[in-house]
Design an enzyme around this catalytic site. Structure first.
Site, short mmCIF file in Angstrom:
data_model
loop_
_atom_site.label_atom_id
_atom_site.label_comp_id
_atom_site.label_asym_id
_atom_site.label_seq_id
_atom_site.Cartn_x
_atom_site.Cartn_y
_atom_site.Cartn_z
N ASN A 9 30.60 40.98 29.11
CA ASN A 9 31.26 39.75 29.55
C ASN A 9 30.44 38.60 28.98
O ASN A 9 29.37 38.29 29.48
CB ASN A 9 31.31 39.69 31.08
CG ASN A 9 31.87 38.38 31.58
OD1 ASN A 9 32.36 37.57 30.80
ND2 ASN A 9 31.79 38.16 32.88
N TRP A 10 31.00 37.99 27.94
CA TRP A 10 30.24 36.93 27.28
C TRP A 10 30.29 35.61 28.04
O TRP A 10 29.59 34.65 27.67
CB TRP A 10 30.76 36.72 25.85
CG TRP A 10 30.34 37.79 24.89
CD1 TRP A 10 29.50 38.85 25.13
CD2 TRP A 10 30.72 37.90 23.51
NE1 TRP A 10 29.35 39.61 23.99
CE2 TRP A 10 30.09 39.05 22.98
CE3 TRP A 10 31.55 37.15 22.67
CZ2 TRP A 10 30.26 39.44 21.65
CZ3 TRP A 10 31.71 37.55 21.36
CH2 TRP A 10 31.07 38.68 20.85
N LYS A 11 31.15 35.52 29.05
CA LYS A 11 31.28 34.28 29.82
C LYS A 11 31.55 33.12 28.85
O LYS A 11 32.23 33.32 27.85
CB LYS A 11 30.04 34.06 30.70
CG LYS A 11 29.73 35.32 31.53
CD LYS A 11 28.72 35.15 32.60
CE LYS A 11 28.53 36.48 33.34
NZ LYS A 11 27.62 36.37 34.47
N HIS A 95 36.26 37.99 38.79
CA HIS A 95 34.82 37.84 38.61
C HIS A 95 34.25 36.88 39.65
O HIS A 95 34.90 35.90 40.03
CB HIS A 95 34.52 37.32 37.20
CG HIS A 95 33.06 37.42 36.88
ND1 HIS A 95 32.17 36.45 37.27
CD2 HIS A 95 32.35 38.38 36.26
CE1 HIS A 95 30.95 36.83 36.88
NE2 HIS A 95 31.03 37.99 36.27
N GLU A 97 32.17 34.55 39.46
CA GLU A 97 32.11 33.13 39.08
C GLU A 97 33.47 32.46 39.25
O GLU A 97 33.55 31.28 39.57
CB GLU A 97 31.58 33.02 37.63
CG GLU A 97 30.09 33.30 37.60
CD GLU A 97 29.58 34.01 36.36
OE1 GLU A 97 30.27 33.97 35.31
OE2 GLU A 97 28.50 34.61 36.44
N GLU A 164 29.77 44.00 41.35
CA GLU A 164 28.78 43.03 40.88
C GLU A 164 28.26 42.24 42.08
O GLU A 164 28.86 41.22 42.47
CB GLU A 164 29.42 42.07 39.87
CG GLU A 164 29.96 42.76 38.63
CD GLU A 164 30.00 41.83 37.43
OE1 GLU A 164 29.36 42.16 36.43
OE2 GLU A 164 30.64 40.77 37.51
N GLY A 170 22.91 37.31 36.76
CA GLY A 170 22.19 36.26 36.04
C GLY A 170 20.86 35.89 36.67
O GLY A 170 20.26 34.87 36.33
N SER A 209 22.52 41.75 36.00
CA SER A 209 21.22 41.88 35.35
C SER A 209 20.95 43.28 34.79
O SER A 209 19.83 43.79 34.87
CB SER A 209 20.10 41.45 36.30
OG SER A 209 20.28 40.09 36.69
N GLY A 230 26.39 40.83 31.32
CA GLY A 230 26.47 39.44 30.88
C GLY A 230 25.41 39.14 29.84
O GLY A 230 25.58 39.42 28.66
N GLY A 231 24.29 38.59 30.29
CA GLY A 231 23.24 38.10 29.39
C GLY A 231 22.84 39.08 28.29
O GLY A 231 22.74 38.69 27.12
P1 13P Z 1 24.33 39.31 33.96
O1 13P Z 1 24.28 40.65 33.24
O2 13P Z 1 23.98 38.16 33.06
O3 13P Z 1 23.60 39.34 35.26
O4 13P Z 1 25.89 39.06 34.32
C1 13P Z 1 26.58 40.05 35.00
C2 13P Z 1 28.00 39.69 35.04
O5 13P Z 1 28.41 38.76 35.73
C3 13P Z 1 28.93 40.45 34.20
O6 13P Z 1 30.25 40.17 34.51
#
Ligand code: 13P
Length: 247
Positions: A9-11, A95, A97, A164, A170, A209, A230-231
């Site tokens: 997930n590149w956000k 998600h 967010e 999640e 994050g 994470s 994500g990251g």
């Molecule tokens: P991180 O891997 O950056 O914690 O993000 C997780 C996430 O929200 C994937 O959808």
């Protein structure tokens, strides 16, 4: 029985040029991986480029959101049909967010899942508790509500669940394999209440994470079928390491 799935997930990250450069570096290093499914969710503006780049690979492209209406006066929204048109095969919905920053409710997420499935998109349906909810002992109640309301009236085909925990996203604070497995086991029991034996075939991903360093311990858990990253998915080499977790 459940093929591992590693999803990115590149956000709100990467331009079109950065997307193209990612795939040029990433695809050659995962070409030999046939026992792990790979999904990558770039931002909307990069979807067509990502789909074009991955056309002759097994990598699937997902969007990070979709609206539930077909078309019309919904400024700024994107329909499931538009995502198919851009080359998507999947979509992330619910998600944290979007739940917490964009105030999406379980009811809206439910409508979005129905619309996405109706168009043949695979759905990565995200759930997870806040830190305050975990500390108050409410994790299972939150997960039950999110599953019950989010999946109301929805069959299991085409659904992947992503657990999640919001406190792990994050933050660098990954859930331990024990905490994650306990939640995944509970989620599978909720899916079994709803779908019976089919629950054994539904993939449940962990997100929060995940890194090349901790992925092995998480993937060793019996009910963790993959990761939503994500990251650590933004760099071709670290995401390739994640995809190659079992090598
Ligand atoms: P991180 O891997 O950056 O914690 O993000 C997780 C996430 O929200 C994937 O959808």
């Amino acid at each position: 029985m459940r093929t591992p799935l590693i999803a990115a997930n590149w956000k709100m990250n990467k331009t079109i040029a950065e997307t193209a450069a990612f795939f040029d570096a990433f695809l050659p290093v995962v070409r030999d991986v046939t026992d792990v499914d790979i999904i990558i969710a770039p931002p909307f503006t990069s979807l067509a480029t990502a789909a074009e780049k991955t056309r002759s690979s097994s990598v699937k492209i997902a969007a990070q959101n979709a609206y539930f209406e077909e078309k019309g006066a919904f400024t700024g929204e994107i329909s499931a049909a538009m995502l198919i048109d851009a080359g998507c095969e999947a979509v992330i919905l619910g998600h944290s967010e979007r739940r917490h920053i964009l105030k999406e409710t379980d009811e809206v997420i439910n409508k979005k899942i129905k619309a996405a499935l109706a168009h043949g998109l695979e759905v990565l349906f995200c759930i997870g508790e806040l830190l305050a909810e975990r500390e108050a002992g409410k994790t299972n109640d939150v997960l039950r509500t999110q599953i019950t309301a989010g999946l109301a009236g929805i069959p299991s085909e085409g659904i992947v669940v992503a657990y999640e925990p919001v406190w792990a996203i994050g933050t660098g604070k990954t859930a331990t394999p024990e905490i994650a497995q306990e939640a995944h086991d509970f989620i599978r029991s909720l899916l079994a209440e709803k779908y019976g034996d089919t629950a054994q075939t539904i993939r449940i991903l962990y997100g929060g994470s995940v890194t090349p360093e901790n992925v092995k311990g998480l993937m060793a858990c019996p009910d963790i079928d993959g990761a939503l990253v994500g990251g650590a998915s933004l760099k071709p080499d670290s995401f390739a390491q994640l995809v190659r977790f079992n090598r």
